[in-house]
Design a protein around this motif. Structure first.
Motif, short mmCIF file in Angstrom:
data_model
loop_
_atom_site.label_atom_id
_atom_site.label_comp_id
_atom_site.label_asym_id
_atom_site.label_seq_id
_atom_site.Cartn_x
_atom_site.Cartn_y
_atom_site.Cartn_z
N GLU A 17 4.46 4.34 -10.69
CA GLU A 17 4.47 3.28 -11.45
C GLU A 17 4.37 1.37 -10.97
O GLU A 17 5.13 1.83 -9.86
N SER A 18 3.82 0.87 -11.94
CA SER A 18 4.00 -0.83 -11.29
C SER A 18 5.40 -0.79 -11.66
O SER A 18 6.11 -0.72 -12.16
N PRO A 19 6.12 -1.89 -10.43
CA PRO A 19 7.67 -2.15 -10.44
C PRO A 19 7.52 -3.64 -10.94
O PRO A 19 7.82 -4.16 -12.15
N LEU A 37 8.43 -9.20 -6.56
CA LEU A 37 8.30 -9.44 -4.87
C LEU A 37 6.79 -8.56 -4.10
O LEU A 37 6.73 -8.49 -3.22
N ARG A 38 5.86 -8.67 -4.63
CA ARG A 38 4.45 -8.03 -4.43
C ARG A 38 3.89 -8.85 -4.14
O ARG A 38 3.94 -10.60 -5.09
N SER A 39 2.79 -8.94 -3.31
CA SER A 39 1.87 -10.12 -2.81
C SER A 39 0.47 -9.85 -3.70
O SER A 39 0.72 -9.42 -4.89
N THR A 44 -3.27 -7.42 -7.21
CA THR A 44 -5.07 -7.34 -7.59
C THR A 44 -5.04 -5.72 -7.25
O THR A 44 -5.63 -5.20 -8.32
N ARG A 45 -4.44 -5.04 -6.40
CA ARG A 45 -5.33 -3.85 -6.16
C ARG A 45 -4.74 -2.96 -6.45
O ARG A 45 -4.94 -1.56 -6.22
N TRP A 46 -3.33 -3.19 -7.13
CA TRP A 46 -2.61 -1.39 -7.86
C TRP A 46 -3.49 -1.12 -7.90
O TRP A 46 -3.00 0.75 -8.02
N SER A 47 -4.09 -0.74 -9.05
CA SER A 47 -4.82 -0.17 -9.77
C SER A 47 -6.05 0.66 -9.18
O SER A 47 -6.04 1.65 -9.89
N LYS A 48 -6.10 0.14 -8.52
CA LYS A 48 -6.89 1.46 -7.01
C LYS A 48 -5.94 1.82 -6.22
O LYS A 48 -6.60 2.38 -5.04
#
Length: 81
Positions: A17-19, A37-39, A44-48
């Motif tokens: 899961e996304s933080p 704390l993500r760039s 942007t790329r999380w879902s991929k």
């Protein structure tokens, strides 16, 4: 006939899961989100991303937190002048 639990399990994905905590503000100097704390690129790329890449990023996040706690001056800085 399938049970409701069996039908529901078809729609559940086993993924990291996304933080995201819905505090989406990018720090102007560090260029990371002050909430998760993500760039920007990671967000942007999380879902991929696959689970391995997501897990690797999650492992790095705690080490990023101190980058946002740096003081930019304050009284101690003014007194040193």
């Amino acid at each position: 006939m399938s049970s409701k639990a069996e039908k529901d399990s078809v729609w559940q994905r086993q993924e990291v899961e996304s933080p995201c905590i819905q505090i989406c503000v990018v720090h102007p100097e560090e260029r990371i989100c002050t909430g998760c704390l993500r760039s920007i690129d990671e967000i942007t790329r999380w879902s991929k991303m696959d689970n391995d890449e997501r897990s690797a990023i999650l492992d790095e996040l705690p080490a990023r937190a101190p980058r946002l706690r740096k003081r930019r001056g304050g009284r101690a800085s003014r007194m040193a002048r």
